[in-house]
Design a protein around this motif. Structure first.
Motif, mmCIF file in Angstrom:
data_model
loop_
_atom_site.group_PDB
_atom_site.id
_atom_site.type_symbol
_atom_site.label_atom_id
_atom_site.label_comp_id
_atom_site.label_asym_id
_atom_site.label_seq_id
_atom_site.Cartn_x
_atom_site.Cartn_y
_atom_site.Cartn_z
ATOM 1 N N ARG A 240 -71.071 9.887 -102.558
ATOM 2 C CA ARG A 240 -71.123 10.595 -101.288
ATOM 3 C C ARG A 240 -71.857 9.765 -100.247
ATOM 4 O O ARG A 240 -72.907 9.193 -100.507
ATOM 5 N N ASP A 241 -71.285 9.697 -99.046
ATOM 6 C CA ASP A 241 -71.882 8.991 -97.925
ATOM 7 C C ASP A 241 -72.373 10.043 -96.941
ATOM 8 O O ASP A 241 -71.628 10.943 -96.541
ATOM 9 N N SER A 242 -73.631 9.951 -96.551
ATOM 10 C CA SER A 242 -74.209 10.962 -95.660
ATOM 11 C C SER A 242 -73.487 11.029 -94.320
ATOM 12 O O SER A 242 -73.600 12.029 -93.598
ATOM 13 N N ALA A 243 -72.750 9.983 -93.971
ATOM 14 C CA ALA A 243 -72.022 9.976 -92.703
ATOM 15 C C ALA A 243 -70.726 10.781 -92.774
ATOM 16 O O ALA A 243 -70.125 11.073 -91.739
ATOM 17 N N VAL A 244 -70.278 11.123 -93.987
ATOM 18 C CA VAL A 244 -69.059 11.918 -94.140
ATOM 19 C C VAL A 244 -69.428 13.389 -94.016
ATOM 20 O O VAL A 244 -70.052 13.967 -94.898
ATOM 21 N N HIS A 245 -69.051 13.998 -92.914
ATOM 22 C CA HIS A 245 -69.366 15.397 -92.673
ATOM 23 C C HIS A 245 -68.260 16.291 -93.223
ATOM 24 O O HIS A 245 -67.065 15.971 -93.112
ATOM 25 N N VAL A 246 -68.668 17.400 -93.807
ATOM 26 C CA VAL A 246 -67.716 18.429 -94.224
ATOM 27 C C VAL A 246 -67.464 19.309 -93.001
ATOM 28 O O VAL A 246 -68.344 20.036 -92.558
ATOM 29 N N VAL A 247 -66.268 19.204 -92.427
ATOM 30 C CA VAL A 247 -65.988 19.933 -91.191
ATOM 31 C C VAL A 247 -65.933 21.431 -91.463
ATOM 32 O O VAL A 247 -65.790 21.880 -92.598
ATOM 33 N N ARG A 248 -66.006 22.204 -90.408
ATOM 34 C CA ARG A 248 -66.052 23.650 -90.525
ATOM 35 C C ARG A 248 -64.754 24.201 -91.130
ATOM 36 O O ARG A 248 -63.675 23.619 -90.952
ATOM 37 N N PRO A 249 -64.845 25.321 -91.855
ATOM 38 C CA PRO A 249 -63.689 25.798 -92.625
ATOM 39 C C PRO A 249 -62.579 26.422 -91.801
ATOM 40 O O PRO A 249 -61.433 26.475 -92.254
#
Length: 284
Positions: A240-249
């Motif tokens: 996991r890379d902290s720069a990869v954001h999980v976008v809103r659902p």
């Protein structure tokens, strides 16, 4: 692992859709949270006047806030109960279910069918707008606003490196004992005449948060914060890379689930239960 329907029962396929905004995901949860599975199982028990409930198995367990247009589930019902209610079941469920979940089809499933394990692909759409004025109020529950201009061509360039069978550990929330190996069959983005960017994401299966993480990485490319080769490098790193954001659902919708021909359902059901490894990887 066998998947036999108990004697005296009938497996029923349900095709359904729901607006996920007010649901805490698909799966029933402790604590009384509202879920799609809970609403349907309660309605099914009431309209059939059954003494006990019947558990649903679903093709894709969507997270809180995620929508579905083409979800598929199955339920095993006593044959006598199915025979009694099958003709009026859809109408009765429509009268009992809340308006944010609908069942469109309820048919006896072919032999070997399992809504989850017989599926050969799931197709999602994620919808985004980068209009400086924001999201159309009528679409606000289904479209994400990204407040930077997006280069869709750059996003598609980045997406191509993610296609195929890979370990998507860098884009999944790890679950104990679950593999993160998946085959990403399609990942493409198109901007329509209204400026909505729709990402189509299709794979044999998805691990937790995979689609929303992939979209988060592509948005960083689209708005110029990362180069098009960055998502592929993150994938190859395997963490996991902290720069990869999980976008809103709310921008995510399960659009369709694909199944093989009826005569191949049972074989696919068994195959999908095997723990996957990449070619050349050790088994343990």
């Amino acid at each position: 692992m066998a998947d036999e329907v108990e004697p005296g029962f009938v497996r029923v396929r349900l095709d359904l859709s729901y607006d996920g905004r007010e649901f805490s995901g698909w799966a029933k949860q402790a604590g009384g949270r509202r879920t799609v599975q809970g609403e349907i199982e309660d309605a099914l028990r009431v309209v059939t006047r059954a003494e006990r409930g019947f558990e649903l198995t679903v093709a894709g367990r969507t997270d809180s806030g995620v929508h579905a247009r083409g979800q598929v589930a199955h339920v095993d019902l006593p044959a006598a109960l199915w025979a009694e209610h099958r003709e009026k079941l859809l109408k009765r469920l429509a009268g009992r279910l809340p308006k944010d979940v609908r069942i469109w089809r309820a048919d006896e499933a072919p032999g070997g069918f399992n809504a989850r394990f017989s599926a050969i692909w799931r197709r999602y759409a994620y919808r985004i707008t980068d209009h400086p004025g924001g999201v159309d109020p009528l679409l606000r529950g289904h479209v994400l606003w990204h407040d930077w201009p997006l280069d869709v061509a750059a996003m598609n360039e980045a997406a191509r490196a993610l296609l195929g069978e890979h370990d998507f550990a860098a884009y999944c929330k790890k679950r104990e004992g679950a593999t993160t190996i998946r085959t990403l069959q399609e990942l493409s983005l198109v901007r329509d005449a209204d400026g909505i960017v729709t990402a189509t994401v299709r794979a044999d299966a998805f691990c937790h948060n995979m689609v929303r993480s992939l979209i988060g990485a592509l948005l960083f490319v689209g708005d110029g914060h990362r180069e098009p080769d960055w998502p592929g490098r993150v994938l190859a790193a395997g963490v996991r890379d902290s720069a990869v954001h999980v976008v809103r659902p709310h921008g995510l919708t399960l659009e369709e689930v694909g199944y093989p021909a009826d005569e191949l359902l049972a074989a696919r059901n068994l195959e999908a239960r095997n723990r996957r490894t990449l070619p050349g990887a050790g088994c343990c």
